[in-house]
Design an enzyme around this catalytic site. Structure first.
Site, PDB file in Angstrom:
ATOM      1  N   CYS A 190       0.955  -1.501   0.073  1.00 15.98           N
ATOM      2  CA  CYS A 190      -0.409  -0.209   0.345  1.00 15.98           C
ATOM      3  C   CYS A 190       1.019   1.353  -0.449  1.00 15.98           C
ATOM      4  CB  CYS A 190      -0.796   0.275   1.223  1.00 15.98           C
ATOM      5  SG  CYS A 190      -2.107  -1.395   1.084  1.00 15.98           S
TER       6      CYS A 190
HETATM    7  C1  BEZ Z   1       0.589  -4.540   1.483  1.00 17.57           C
HETATM    8  O1  BEZ Z   1       0.088  -3.332   1.830  1.00 17.57           O
HETATM    9  O2  BEZ Z   1       1.991  -5.299   1.672  1.00 17.57           O
HETATM   10  C2  BEZ Z   1      -0.328  -5.807   2.011  1.00 17.57           C
HETATM   11  C3  BEZ Z   1      -1.679  -5.668   2.900  1.00 17.57           C
HETATM   12  C4  BEZ Z   1      -2.934  -6.402   3.888  1.00 17.57           C
HETATM   13  C5  BEZ Z   1      -2.652  -7.284   2.929  1.00 17.57           C
HETATM   14  C6  BEZ Z   1      -0.906  -8.346   2.930  1.00 17.57           C
HETATM   15  C7  BEZ Z   1      -0.379  -7.112   1.934  1.00 17.57           C
END
Ligand code: BEZ
Length: 221
Positions: free
Chosen positions: A46
């Site tokens: 994210c």
């Molecule tokens: C991420 O942004 O890396 C992420 C967020 C939630 C679950 C898995 C990965």
């Protein structure tokens, strides 16, 4: 039951954001907007996505397209997280608002729930959904990605350019596979050759295919 999809009016929700209270239809206004969700603040993929979107913000602005993020963390968390995002991408400023949806009401209405990703309390998190909304407040195009797959902002921009090209030509053209601005578009199936000659003074080229149906016609736009 399918959720919000192409052609549906985006729900006119009013939510807190990092830039104050936002009512979605007022935010979209008379132009296009991209409304995109991410699973959670302070997570790796994210953070890269939000930074990448910040880096593309000027390209979207040039095209008159507004950006609006959303996740289920609160505004205070978003504001702290923005410091990390900007530090991750030196020189980039995150200029678009991020809405907060701590009770998960909005992500349900916006069809942004990922049933496979849950927080520590077992409550579903948002998926990486992205809706491109038109001036009529209808969804024109959506991406629906899982948490494991960060979005490609070149593809988001390409999709915007395709939608704007089709809209400029009142739906008479579409863009083929792997199209990018400057490439030829195709003439839509509802347009006769006679109409196409009037609409496209530079002419068009019909692909010679075994069926001889003459449906694959390329033109400059
Ligand atoms: C991420 O942004 O890396 C992420 C967020 C939630 C679950 C898995 C990965």
């Amino acid at each position: 039951m399918p959720g919000l999809t192409i052609g549906d009016t985006i729900p006119n929700l009013e939510l807190d954001s990092t830039q104050g209270r936002i009512r979605i239809h007022d935010f979209v206004g008379d132009g296009y907007a991209i409304i995109f969700s991410h699973p959670a603040d302070f997570t790796p993929v994210c953070t890269t996505e939000m930074a990448a979107m910040a880096g593309y913000a000027q390209e979207f602005e040039k095209r008159g397209v507004k950006l609006l993020g959303i996740s289920c963390d609160d505004v205070a968390s978003h504001k702290e997280w923005i410091k990390d995002i900007e530090a991750f991408m030196p020189g980039a400023k995150l200029t678009y608002p991020i809405m907060a949806d701590p009770d998960r009401r909005a992500i349900k209405e916006l069809n942004m729930v990922d049933p496979d990703e849950k927080d520590a309390r077992g409550v579903s998190l948002p998926s990486r959904t992205l809706h491109i909304v038109g001036p009529d407040k209808a969804v024109k195009l959506s991406f629906l990605y899982p948490a494991c797959t960060g979005r490609n902002m070149d593809e988001v921009l390409r999709a915007v350019d395709s939608l704007l090209t089709a809209a400029t030509h009142k739906g008479k053209v579409a863009t083929p596979a792997n199209w990018k601005p400057g490439d030829r578009a195709v003439i839509g199936p509802s347009v006769s050759d006679e109409e196409a000659r009037k609409l496209f003074p530079d002419g068009f080229e019909t692909a010679d295919l075994p069926s001889k149906k003459g449906y694959l016609r390329f033109t400059k736009v």
